[in-house]
Write a protein that holds these residues in place. Structure first.
Motif, short mmCIF file in Angstrom:
data_model
loop_
_atom_site.label_atom_id
_atom_site.label_comp_id
_atom_site.label_asym_id
_atom_site.label_seq_id
_atom_site.Cartn_x
_atom_site.Cartn_y
_atom_site.Cartn_z
N UNK A 47 -6.09 5.51 -6.62
CA UNK A 47 -6.29 4.51 -5.72
C UNK A 47 -4.87 3.79 -5.61
N UNK A 48 -4.72 3.24 -4.27
CA UNK A 48 -3.48 2.32 -4.32
C UNK A 48 -4.14 1.22 -3.36
N UNK A 49 -4.30 -0.19 -3.92
CA UNK A 49 -4.53 -1.36 -3.07
C UNK A 49 -3.46 -2.34 -3.36
N UNK A 50 -3.37 -2.97 -2.29
CA UNK A 50 -2.35 -4.10 -2.38
C UNK A 50 -3.45 -5.22 -1.54
N UNK A 51 -3.38 -6.27 -2.32
CA UNK A 51 -4.13 -7.60 -1.52
C UNK A 51 -3.59 -7.78 -0.27
N UNK A 52 -4.44 -7.75 0.85
CA UNK A 52 -4.09 -7.89 2.22
C UNK A 52 -2.91 -9.04 2.50
N UNK A 53 -3.18 -10.14 1.84
CA UNK A 53 -2.09 -11.41 2.08
C UNK A 53 -0.91 -11.02 1.53
N UNK A 54 -0.52 -9.80 0.87
CA UNK A 54 0.53 -9.29 0.16
C UNK A 54 1.06 -8.16 0.89
#
Length: 186
Positions: A102-109
């Motif tokens: 998994x790689x996830x970055x919060x959309x606002x960042x």
């Protein structure tokens, strides 16, 4: 301006990782996953992340910007069922293949290089543990993630799988690439 960085997660990061996963999945993947899968995620995400952080074979990496946790990545040895060909046969390098689960970055960042730093950190950790190649599974319709991995030099290897989310079927493609990741532009 806050300095971005990546570090190994600790148990106290589990609630924030779960929050980022919920936010990101609801923002970017709701149409792919369906409400039932999102509700199941809400039920026990913190406990699952705490267990993942403590799992000895994997590393959960977190991206931070100043005091904020903005994304995460999970990496470890690729299980046989993840690296096998569609026939079930294992490639010669199966024992030397790492999985970016998994790689996830919060959309606002987003669009600040956090995903690239997470991938580079995870790849470096996999190399230190003897991996020579990496794989990851990405939804076939997720053009943003597919583009991200392609920019890192990874490409589809021809293997696909279909997951049942309870409401929908999600088709994923397996990507593969080298673990020598170079960040460009800072």
């Amino acid at each position: 301006m806050s300095t971005p960085s990546v570090r190994a997660a600790v148990a106290t990061d589990a609630p924030e990782i779960a929050r980022i996963q919920r936010t990101t999945w609801r923002t970017a993947f709701a149409d792919l996953l369906g409400e039932q899968a999102l509700a199941e995620l809400d039920a026990n995400a913190e406990e699952q992340w705490a267990a993942a952080i403590e799992h000895p074979a994997t590393t959960v990496h977190v991206a931070t910007e100043g005091e904020f946790t903005v994304g995460f990545c999970v990496a470890g040895p690729a299980p046989d069922e993840e690296v096998a060909y569609a026939s079930g046969e294992l490639p010669e390098d199966a024992a030397r293949t790492g999985l970016i689960a998994t790689i996830l970055v919060e959309p606002r960042w987003g669009r600040r290089g956090h995903g690239g730093r997470l991938l580079a950190s995870a790849a470096a950790g996999l190399r230190r543990n003897g991996a020579e190649r990496g794989i990851s599974w990405v939804a076939e319709s997720d053009s943003a993630s597919l583009g991200f991995f392609r920019r890192a030099g990874w490409s589809p290897d021809g293997t696909v799988r279909t997951l049942d989310t309870g409401q929908r079927r999600l088709r994923e493609v397996r990507l593969t690439g080298q673990l020598e990741i170079e960040l460009v532009g800072g």
